[in-house]
Design a protein around this motif. Structure first.
Motif, PDB file in Angstrom:
ATOM      1  N   GLU A 268       3.745 -16.099   3.190  1.00 37.07           N
ATOM      2  CA  GLU A 268       3.958 -14.792   3.829  1.00 37.07           C
ATOM      3  C   GLU A 268       3.123 -13.701   3.156  1.00 37.07           C
ATOM      4  O   GLU A 268       2.516 -12.854   3.840  1.00 37.07           O
ATOM      5  N   SER A 269       3.108 -13.689   1.816  1.00 42.20           N
ATOM      6  CA  SER A 269       2.326 -12.665   1.109  1.00 42.20           C
ATOM      7  C   SER A 269       0.825 -12.857   1.352  1.00 42.20           C
ATOM      8  O   SER A 269       0.080 -11.880   1.474  1.00 42.20           O
ATOM      9  N   ARG A 270       0.391 -14.081   1.426  1.00 41.45           N
ATOM     10  CA  ARG A 270      -1.021 -14.341   1.706  1.00 41.45           C
ATOM     11  C   ARG A 270      -1.389 -13.884   3.113  1.00 41.45           C
ATOM     12  O   ARG A 270      -2.456 -13.294   3.336  1.00 41.45           O
ATOM     13  N   LEU A 271      -0.500 -14.143   4.054  1.00 36.65           N
ATOM     14  CA  LEU A 271      -0.735 -13.695   5.425  1.00 36.65           C
ATOM     15  C   LEU A 271      -0.685 -12.171   5.524  1.00 36.65           C
ATOM     16  O   LEU A 271      -1.470 -11.550   6.255  1.00 36.65           O
ATOM     17  N   GLU A 272       0.223 -11.557   4.750  1.00 38.01           N
ATOM     18  CA  GLU A 272       0.328 -10.097   4.755  1.00 38.01           C
ATOM     19  C   GLU A 272      -0.950  -9.463   4.206  1.00 38.01           C
ATOM     20  O   GLU A 272      -1.432  -8.457   4.743  1.00 38.01           O
ATOM     21  N   ALA A 273      -1.485 -10.018   3.141  1.00 35.14           N
ATOM     22  CA  ALA A 273      -2.736  -9.494   2.584  1.00 35.14           C
ATOM     23  C   ALA A 273      -3.868  -9.608   3.596  1.00 35.14           C
ATOM     24  O   ALA A 273      -4.703  -8.685   3.733  1.00 35.14           O
ATOM     25  N   HIS A 274      -3.888 -10.720   4.311  1.00 35.87           N
ATOM     26  CA  HIS A 274      -4.922 -10.883   5.337  1.00 35.87           C
ATOM     27  C   HIS A 274      -4.748  -9.857   6.451  1.00 35.87           C
ATOM     28  O   HIS A 274      -5.739  -9.255   6.909  1.00 35.87           O
ATOM     29  N   ARG A 275      -3.531  -9.615   6.882  1.00 32.60           N
ATOM     30  CA  ARG A 275      -3.280  -8.628   7.939  1.00 32.60           C
ATOM     31  C   ARG A 275      -3.687  -7.226   7.464  1.00 32.60           C
ATOM     32  O   ARG A 275      -4.258  -6.438   8.235  1.00 32.60           O
ATOM     33  N   TYR A 276      -3.396  -6.937   6.226  1.00 27.73           N
ATOM     34  CA  TYR A 276      -3.719  -5.609   5.684  1.00 27.73           C
ATOM     35  C   TYR A 276      -5.239  -5.404   5.669  1.00 27.73           C
ATOM     36  O   TYR A 276      -5.746  -4.361   6.090  1.00 27.73           O
ATOM     37  N   LEU A 277      -5.970  -6.403   5.195  1.00 28.56           N
ATOM     38  CA  LEU A 277      -7.431  -6.298   5.160  1.00 28.56           C
ATOM     39  C   LEU A 277      -8.013  -6.196   6.568  1.00 28.56           C
ATOM     40  O   LEU A 277      -8.966  -5.443   6.810  1.00 28.56           O
ATOM     41  N   GLU A 278      -7.417  -6.938   7.488  1.00 28.34           N
ATOM     42  CA  GLU A 278      -7.905  -6.891   8.867  1.00 28.34           C
ATOM     43  C   GLU A 278      -7.667  -5.519   9.493  1.00 28.34           C
ATOM     44  O   GLU A 278      -8.527  -4.992  10.216  1.00 28.34           O
ATOM     45  N   GLU A 279      -6.517  -4.907   9.200  1.00 27.20           N
ATOM     46  CA  GLU A 279      -6.220  -3.580   9.728  1.00 27.20           C
ATOM     47  C   GLU A 279      -7.178  -2.541   9.139  1.00 27.20           C
ATOM     48  O   GLU A 279      -7.672  -1.659   9.861  1.00 27.20           O
ATOM     49  N   LYS A 280      -7.449  -2.650   7.846  1.00 25.39           N
ATOM     50  CA  LYS A 280      -8.386  -1.726   7.213  1.00 25.39           C
ATOM     51  C   LYS A 280      -9.781  -1.859   7.828  1.00 25.39           C
ATOM     52  O   LYS A 280     -10.468  -0.853   8.081  1.00 25.39           O
ATOM     53  N   ARG A 281     -10.179  -3.074   8.074  1.00 18.70           N
ATOM     54  CA  ARG A 281     -11.487  -3.303   8.680  1.00 18.70           C
ATOM     55  C   ARG A 281     -11.547  -2.726  10.089  1.00 18.70           C
ATOM     56  O   ARG A 281     -12.558  -2.127  10.486  1.00 18.70           O
ATOM     57  N   ARG A 282     -10.460  -2.866  10.833  1.00 19.80           N
ATOM     58  CA  ARG A 282     -10.428  -2.321  12.192  1.00 19.80           C
ATOM     59  C   ARG A 282     -10.500  -0.796  12.173  1.00 19.80           C
ATOM     60  O   ARG A 282     -11.194  -0.181  12.995  1.00 19.80           O
ATOM     61  N   VAL A 283      -9.794  -0.174  11.218  1.00 24.90           N
ATOM     62  CA  VAL A 283      -9.835   1.289  11.110  1.00 24.90           C
ATOM     63  C   VAL A 283     -11.244   1.764  10.784  1.00 24.90           C
ATOM     64  O   VAL A 283     -11.733   2.746  11.359  1.00 24.90           O
ATOM     65  N   LYS A 284     -11.909   1.079   9.857  1.00 21.70           N
ATOM     66  CA  LYS A 284     -13.276   1.463   9.511  1.00 21.70           C
ATOM     67  C   LYS A 284     -14.209   1.310  10.699  1.00 21.70           C
ATOM     68  O   LYS A 284     -15.092   2.155  10.921  1.00 21.70           O
ATOM     69  N   GLU A 285     -14.030   0.253  11.478  1.00 24.89           N
ATOM     70  CA  GLU A 285     -14.864   0.062  12.660  1.00 24.89           C
ATOM     71  C   GLU A 285     -14.622   1.159  13.692  1.00 24.89           C
ATOM     72  O   GLU A 285     -15.574   1.644  14.325  1.00 24.89           O
TER      73      GLU A 285
END
Length: 480
Positions: A268-285
């Motif tokens: 769960e924590s590994r998946l959460e970290a991935h979701r967080y990075l993906e959201e940050k990347r989407r915001v930057k885009e």
């Protein structure tokens, strides 16, 4: 909500470039670091696979690979797998890599008994490796294994493991139960944490926002803005940049807090970290996309009608004034491998505009040209674009190499005749020069004295006297 990334036919064909994107005859494919969360279509589209790389993804379950009868090597390292399953149909499986997963149910390895060709197994970095008696249990359960976690299994080790199998099996079962209870608590805590974050987001969204024009209104009938409010809005626009900088600092603080927060290493924590990075990347885009949209349009011609020079593609160029052919020649160093369909040339009487991959190259010309008579050519060796632009005002230039065929005018004829007459008078003047008589050259030799000067003077006097007393007698033979 982030969508679950799965294996698709398009992805398989992209990763099968080495096999001409053909799947039916594909024997090896690498799908590592693709953020895959679900295995699909592999056993249906790639039946002849022998080597399959799926490391460093987010796969929680082994599935849809049981029909790969020819599979020899399967790499599922660095995923979220908690149990070994669905591998009975892989009859030719020889090597299985499950490094750094979350396998805590060690008894699930019993399913690998059906894989009689399995020689190597990797379970390093899994919770089950911390169980007491882990290696003895695996060695005693899988008789066909020859290497476990990069360490060869000796015959004495296998005999000892078989002797203590019952006791070791009981220990493993007990430790499994403890681990499964621990995992259940971790899953509940992870769900609670997710719900709390969702509630916080809802609270932020529920907060009141200003009206459509950025103002706060208490009376819907009073829509006339106050001058003081206009000043406040003006100040608010001026401080937008400061607010953006503050938001960036706040995001940095949130980012720091997220990564510094102690959390257990779980799927769960590994998946959460991935979701967080993906959201940050989407915001930057999104921010990058907004900046691209907010980018002001190019100013190629000013409001006063002045044409500006511009070289946005940053290409080298050379403008030549060909006076002999009365034209301008532009040599633009276009990229050699650039497709000509991405180049658009527009010649105007006073300027030239070339679009290279939608980037303008604009140049003001020194003189007016003829757009209709202009031509553009592309070099096949260098890729350069050569544009020839004839000048609008034709200028006749003298060509010294080739004689002109134009007949001279009457005035030119008179001038040449006058010059010729003057030359003749200077060259032939009887008062200054006299020439010997060729017919009587022998007589002149008899009468002349020594030296060329006396010859000329005496010649004139003698000829004058001879003409007076001379009588032509035909009976007298000529002198030889």
């Amino acid at each position: 909500m982030v969508m679950c990334l799965a294996v698709t036919e398009e992805l398989l064909r992209q990763r099968a470039e080495h096999n001409n994107c053909e799947l039916f005859s594909l024997e090896e494919i690498s799908l590592h670091q693709q953020e895959i969360e679900k295995l699909e279509y592999i056993d249906k589209l790639c039946r002849d696979l022998k080597i399959l790389y799926l490391q460093n993804n987010l796969i929680p379950k082994i599935e849809n690979v049981s029909k790969l009868k020819k599979l020899e090597y399967l790499n599922l390292a660095l995923n979220n797998i908690e149990r070994i399953e669905n591998l009975e149909g892989c009859e030719e499986l020889q090597k299985l890599d499950l490094t750094a997963n979350f396998i805590g149910e060690l008894s699930s390895i019993e399913i690998l008994k059906h894989n009689i060709h399995l020689k190597e197994l990797f379970l390093v970095g899994n919770p089950c490796t911390e169980f007491e008696g882990y290696r003895q249990f695996v060695v005693a359960t899988l008789h066909q294994l020859k290497c476990l976690d990069s360490k060869e299994i000796e015959r004495s080790e296998r005999i000892q493991a078989l002797q203590n199998y019952r006791e070791v099996e009981k220990q493993i079962r007990d430790q499994e139960q403890v681990y499964l209870l621990k995992r259940a608590r971790e899953k509940e805590e992870a769900l609670q944490k997710i719900q709390e974050k969702k509630e916080k987001k809802k609270e932020k969204q529920i907060k009141p926002k200003p009206g459509f024009d950025g103002r706060w209104y208490t009376d819907i009938n009073n829509i006339n803005p106050d001058p003081l409010e206009d000043k406040e809005n003006h100040q608010q626009k001026e401080t937008e940049k400061e607010d953006q900088e503050w938001k960036i600092d706040k995001d940095d603080e949130e980012d720091r807090a997220f990564w510094e927060e102690p959390t257990p290493y779980t799927p769960e924590s590994r998946l959460e970290a991935h979701r967080y990075l993906e959201e940050k990347r989407r915001v930057k885009e999104n921010i990058r996309g907004q900046k691209m949209k907010e980018k002001p349009p190019r100013t190629l011609i000013t409001a006063e009608g002045k044409v500006l020079n511009m070289n946005e593609p940053k290409l080298n160029f050379f403008l030549k004034d060909d006076e002999e052919n009365n034209q301008f020649i532009l040599d633009l160093a276009v990229y050699r491998h650039l497709d000509s369909s991405l180049i658009d040339v527009d010649v105007q009487p006073t300027y030239l505009r070339i679009m290279v991959k939608e980037k303008p190259f604009q140049l003001v010309l020194p003189a007016e040209v003829k757009p209709d008579s202009s031509s553009a050519k592309r070099s096949q060796t260098t890729g350069h674009l050569v544009i020839s632009m004839p000048k609008a005002q034709e200028i006749i230039m003298a060509n010294r190499k080739t004689p002109t065929l134009v007949e001279p005018s009457d005035s030119n004829k008179l001038q040449t005749n006058i010059k010729r007459e003057q030359v003749e008078k200077l060259e032939v003047d009887p008062s200054k020069y006299s020439f010997p008589d060729v017919a009587n050259i022998i007589q002149e030799k008899e009468r002349t004295g020594q030296g060329p000067i006396n010859l000329q003077q005496q010649k004139v006097i003698d000829t004058e006297n001879s003409y007076v007393d001379f009588e032509d007698d035909q009976d007298v033979p000529p002198l030889i």
